[in-house]
Design an enzyme around this catalytic site. Structure first.
Site, mmCIF file in Angstrom:
data_model
loop_
_atom_site.group_PDB
_atom_site.id
_atom_site.type_symbol
_atom_site.label_atom_id
_atom_site.label_comp_id
_atom_site.label_asym_id
_atom_site.label_seq_id
_atom_site.Cartn_x
_atom_site.Cartn_y
_atom_site.Cartn_z
ATOM 1 N N PRO A 82 0.814 -1.218 0.000
ATOM 2 C CA PRO A 82 0.000 0.000 0.000
ATOM 3 C C PRO A 82 0.852 1.274 0.000
ATOM 4 O O PRO A 82 0.343 2.361 -0.237
ATOM 5 C CB PRO A 82 -0.835 -0.109 1.277
ATOM 6 C CG PRO A 82 -0.306 -1.259 2.044
ATOM 7 C CD PRO A 82 0.575 -2.069 1.167
ATOM 8 N N GLU A 100 1.844 -8.811 8.949
ATOM 9 C CA GLU A 100 1.920 -7.418 9.403
ATOM 10 C C GLU A 100 2.871 -6.603 8.544
ATOM 11 O O GLU A 100 2.929 -5.395 8.655
ATOM 12 C CB GLU A 100 2.401 -7.360 10.854
ATOM 13 C CG GLU A 100 1.649 -8.249 11.811
ATOM 14 C CD GLU A 100 0.174 -7.892 11.887
ATOM 15 O OE1 GLU A 100 -0.133 -6.697 11.875
ATOM 16 O OE2 GLU A 100 -0.645 -8.818 11.939
ATOM 17 N N ARG A 114 -4.400 -8.726 -20.296
ATOM 18 C CA ARG A 114 -5.426 -8.425 -21.299
ATOM 19 C C ARG A 114 -4.923 -7.463 -22.376
ATOM 20 O O ARG A 114 -5.527 -7.342 -23.441
ATOM 21 C CB ARG A 114 -6.720 -7.915 -20.647
ATOM 22 C CG ARG A 114 -6.623 -6.563 -20.017
ATOM 23 C CD ARG A 114 -7.895 -6.217 -19.266
ATOM 24 N NE ARG A 114 -8.997 -5.831 -20.134
ATOM 25 C CZ ARG A 114 -9.098 -4.665 -20.761
ATOM 26 N NH1 ARG A 114 -8.151 -3.756 -20.617
ATOM 27 N NH2 ARG A 114 -10.137 -4.379 -21.517
ATOM 28 N N ASP A 146 -11.355 1.395 -23.946
ATOM 29 C CA ASP A 146 -11.518 1.130 -22.518
ATOM 30 C C ASP A 146 -11.719 2.410 -21.729
ATOM 31 O O ASP A 146 -11.187 3.445 -22.082
ATOM 32 C CB ASP A 146 -10.226 0.525 -21.937
ATOM 33 C CG ASP A 146 -10.157 -0.967 -22.125
ATOM 34 O OD1 ASP A 146 -11.187 -1.562 -22.443
ATOM 35 O OD2 ASP A 146 -9.050 -1.509 -21.943
HETATM 36 N N1 ADE Z 1 -1.048 -5.063 0.112
HETATM 37 C C1 ADE Z 1 -1.989 -4.720 1.018
HETATM 38 N N2 ADE Z 1 -2.735 -3.696 0.575
HETATM 39 C C2 ADE Z 1 -2.257 -3.376 -0.672
HETATM 40 C C3 ADE Z 1 -2.600 -2.410 -1.636
HETATM 41 N N3 ADE Z 1 -3.586 -1.532 -1.459
HETATM 42 N N4 ADE Z 1 -1.895 -2.380 -2.783
HETATM 43 C C4 ADE Z 1 -0.872 -3.245 -2.982
HETATM 44 N N5 ADE Z 1 -0.501 -4.169 -2.099
HETATM 45 C C5 ADE Z 1 -1.170 -4.249 -0.954
#
Ligand code: ADE
Length: 222
Positions: free
Chosen positions: A86, A113, A150, A164
């Protein structure tokens, strides 16, 4: 293209590689996908892959050794190593096009974690699929792989991705099928007219209208 995916949960990918367009792309050799269990690379006698984080506070943290060994054994001069997290750059269609030009992707799925910070040094790019946190990188790895596969030649008709949503930073136009009227809702006359120039004009107008209503931020970007 070849995609190697490193995960602690290989079974999560069974549906992804075993169904629909991705399965067809694999069967017709447009893409080769290898799913590797990170645990298989552990040098620990009990195949341990995680441990407590130094400093306390957090839960289990993925150790560097299995992931370093896995990446180093798979990597060639043509490889691009992607870490799903993230904290990565936010993924979009432009990135999907860029990655679809690569020969070999190695995708690392984080889990639990977190992962030892030193694992980041393996990655050419860190990618997030959005500002929300999932339990692991598996679903993000499938999401980006799908969006890349794709786009590979011959996987879907080129027509389908030229218009798209997000190409030219515009959303897609609405589509209809039979019946012509359903629950009092009618297919727009222009689509039944057989007049291709008018249909194309209507579609372009709809793309602009939809984008204005739903994603004005995309128009500003243009
Ligand atoms: N791992 C956990 N959440 C994630 C996200 N939003 N994007 C990429 N990998 C992740």
């Amino acid at each position: 293209m070849k995609i190697d995916i490193l995960t602690l949960f290989p079974n999560m990918f069974l549906g992804f590689i075993g169904e629909s367009i991705i399965k067809r792309a694999i069967d017709s050799n447009k893409v080769k996908i290898n799913i590797h269990n990170i645990r298989d690379y552990s040098k620990d006698p009990h195949k341990k892959v995680d441990d407590y984080g130094f400093g306390g506070g957090r839960g289990m943290v993925l150790m560097p050794q299995p992931i370093f060994d896995a990446v180093n054994s798979l990597k060639t001069k043509d490889s691009k190593v992607i870490l799903m997290t993230p904290q990565g750059i936010k993924y979009n269609q432009t990135k999907a096009y860029e990655l679809s030009k690569e020969k070999h992707l190695i995708i690392i799925c984080g889990h639990y974690e977190g992962f030892d910070e030193r694992i980041r040094t393996l990655a050419d790019i860190e990618i997030s699929i959005g500002d929300y946190v999932l339990t692991g990188g598996e679903i993000p790895a499938m999401a980006i792989s799908d969006s890349i596969i794709r786009l590979l030649d011959g996987v879907i008709e080129e027509e389908s991705h030229i218009k798209d949503s997000f190409n030219d930073d515009l959303l897609d136009y609405p589509v209809y099928t039979h019946p012509v009227e359903y629950n009092g809702l009618k297919v727009p006359d222009v689509l039944l007219s057989g007049h291709h120039a008018n249909i194309n004009k209507w579609r372009e107008e709809q793309r602009l209208k939809r984008t204005k209503e739903r994603r004005p931020d995309l128009l500003e970007k243009r």
